[in-house]
Scaffold this active site. Sequence first.
Site, mmCIF file in Angstrom:
data_model
loop_
_atom_site.group_PDB
_atom_site.id
_atom_site.type_symbol
_atom_site.label_atom_id
_atom_site.label_comp_id
_atom_site.label_asym_id
_atom_site.label_seq_id
_atom_site.Cartn_x
_atom_site.Cartn_y
_atom_site.Cartn_z
ATOM 1 N N LYS A 168 -0.003 8.141 -8.615
ATOM 2 C CA LYS A 168 -0.817 7.395 -7.656
ATOM 3 C C LYS A 168 -0.007 7.174 -6.388
ATOM 4 C CE LYS A 168 -1.503 3.142 -6.374
ATOM 5 N NZ LYS A 168 -1.894 3.329 -4.977
ATOM 6 N N GLY A 199 -5.822 5.804 -4.456
ATOM 7 C CA GLY A 199 -6.609 4.567 -4.540
ATOM 8 C C GLY A 199 -5.746 3.325 -4.483
ATOM 9 N N GLY A 201 -3.759 -0.230 -5.585
ATOM 10 C CA GLY A 201 -2.831 -0.643 -6.634
ATOM 11 C C GLY A 201 -3.487 -1.426 -7.764
ATOM 12 N N PRO A 202 -4.226 -2.484 -7.450
ATOM 13 C CA PRO A 202 -4.773 -3.309 -8.524
ATOM 14 C C PRO A 202 -5.779 -2.564 -9.416
ATOM 15 C CG PRO A 202 -4.682 -4.546 -6.484
ATOM 16 C CD PRO A 202 -4.340 -3.132 -6.130
ATOM 17 N N VAL A 204 -6.157 1.455 -9.609
ATOM 18 C CA VAL A 204 -5.566 2.689 -10.158
ATOM 19 C C VAL A 204 -4.171 2.404 -10.728
ATOM 20 C CG1 VAL A 204 -4.847 5.048 -9.608
ATOM 21 C CG2 VAL A 204 -6.890 4.089 -8.537
ATOM 22 N N GLY A 205 -3.350 1.674 -9.962
ATOM 23 C CA GLY A 205 -1.979 1.397 -10.404
ATOM 24 C C GLY A 205 -1.969 0.607 -11.711
ATOM 25 N N GLU A 243 11.918 0.828 -8.927
ATOM 26 C CA GLU A 243 12.729 0.924 -7.706
ATOM 27 C C GLU A 243 12.107 -0.054 -6.722
ATOM 28 O OE1 GLU A 243 15.392 2.850 -7.109
ATOM 29 O OE2 GLU A 243 15.365 3.879 -9.029
ATOM 30 N N CYS A 277 13.952 0.717 1.878
ATOM 31 C CA CYS A 277 14.362 -0.247 0.847
ATOM 32 C C CYS A 277 15.850 -0.549 0.926
ATOM 33 C CB CYS A 277 14.002 0.290 -0.528
ATOM 34 S SG CYS A 277 14.636 1.941 -0.802
ATOM 35 N N GLU A 375 13.211 -9.784 2.008
ATOM 36 C CA GLU A 375 13.008 -8.456 2.581
ATOM 37 C C GLU A 375 11.905 -8.547 3.636
ATOM 38 O OE1 GLU A 375 11.049 -5.287 0.243
ATOM 39 O OE2 GLU A 375 12.844 -4.135 0.674
#
Length: 468
Positions: A168, A199, A201-202, A204-205, A243, A277, A375
């Site tokens: 994804k 798609g 995150g909430p 498909v992820g 990660e 990152c 961050e």
Amino acid sequence: MRQLYVNGAWVPSSSGETVDVINPATEEVLDQVPAGSRADVEAAVAAARDAFPEWSGTSPERRAGYLAEAARLIEERAPRIAETIAADVGAPLPFALKAQTLLPAKVLASYADLLGRYAFDAGKVGNSLIVREPVGVVGAITPWNYPLNQVICKVAPALAAGCTVVLKPSEVAPLAVYALAEIFHEIGLPPGVVNMVSGHGPVVGEAIAAHPGVDMVSFTGSTRAGRRVAGLAAETIKRVALELGGKSANVILPDADLETAVKAGVAGAFINSGQTCSALTRMLVHWEQYDEAVRLAVGFARAYTVGDPLAEGTRLGPLVSAAQRDRVIRYLNQGQEEGARLVLGSTDNPMDRGYYVEPAIFAGVEPGMAVEQEEIFGPVLSIVPFATEDEAVRIANGTPYGLAGAVWAATEERALAVARRLRTGQVAVNGGRHNPLAPFGGYKQSGVGRELGEAGLEEHLEVKAIQL
Ligand code: NAD
């Protein structure tokens, strides 16, 4: 109309819905991709499971052949892919080409090389034969900041290991991954070995992270979403690789070459408009050199021309989205409210349109301030004074993160001694270059596991002991 890539074919999403992909330099809709559904994830996992027995039984030479051919095609199409990434992420074109396109091609090729020498049969221990086998179906969830690289850092070792993949990409910058899926299709990768469901995150992820047919979930993104993914994966005791974010320190010891260290530190903070990152977002300087370091940093940062990613001479493109721009502006305000001095930068947009933020530097930053701890993910550098080496190490290690860092000193020996004390997965000593074969990953809340090189391959392997 773009589609999903499932079981070797381009198919529509069962949702019938789409996500707009925005060009951050123009704020215009660049493209649309399907907003995948749970049913799409079901189909992709089923395809990956069906493909696993045969793919996991292929010879390493055969798998190496696919990886090498895919790397070659990325290189061949690099100018076009880089243009896609520049439009999608806002990265200046030369950077989009070198770091965002050619580097991932190298990573892919490095796994083809590794397959030529890696011993899946690891020899004998007493009466046991030790063999390493692919973990199974890997769910890969990736961010937008290096959209091709982060995918290849997962898909290359997974395929090398003999795993099949449900991928994804980020909904914010998915287009380069379409180019990659086309390449996998063209080289004749067997159906179901790589499946791609674009798609949110909430939806498909989370469906990937929770699915009992996925053996491992490999996630790159924010610590917030990583926590959710790890929680869902725990239900079925999946292997998890994470990660996550960082707040990396660039420690400049008093005997270092200050000008070189500050110049490199500014570059390390503003790389990809700070949307990296491992960006060196905190510069730690001895208080006796503090004013000079701030002066130098401001001078170097002024040379970072903000502009259109396609224009020659641009060093900082826009941030990827309005949300990311707003987040950075919130931190610029919060830092000042907490008493840090904004010695460069402003909350105004330097361009007529696009999600731009000028390079910004905070001086007078104290440990514990939000701009020192959190961050930000934009072109914002915080400069923090220290009095002793021990204090520098304490400040460097004093956040919940532990991804990367840098140390500068007059001798490698002295810098190395401090590098060993940093609780981070990577440290650059006196400007040591990024190495795409070295393990990459985080301590503490920066993650679990390692990508790249042999360590990245072994994340995707189970170990079996056969007693003879
Ligand atoms: P993000 O966490 O918002 O999204 C990352 C991916 O996770 C996207 O594909 C997103 O759709 C998906 N996602 C979001 N919520 C989810 C949920 N509840 N369940 C499952 N999946 C979900 O991160 P981002 O904004 O795309 O990327 C920036 C972040 O990524 C930064 O924190 C950065 O430090 C981190 N990052 C880390 C590395 C590394 O190697 N350590 C590399 C690149 C980026």
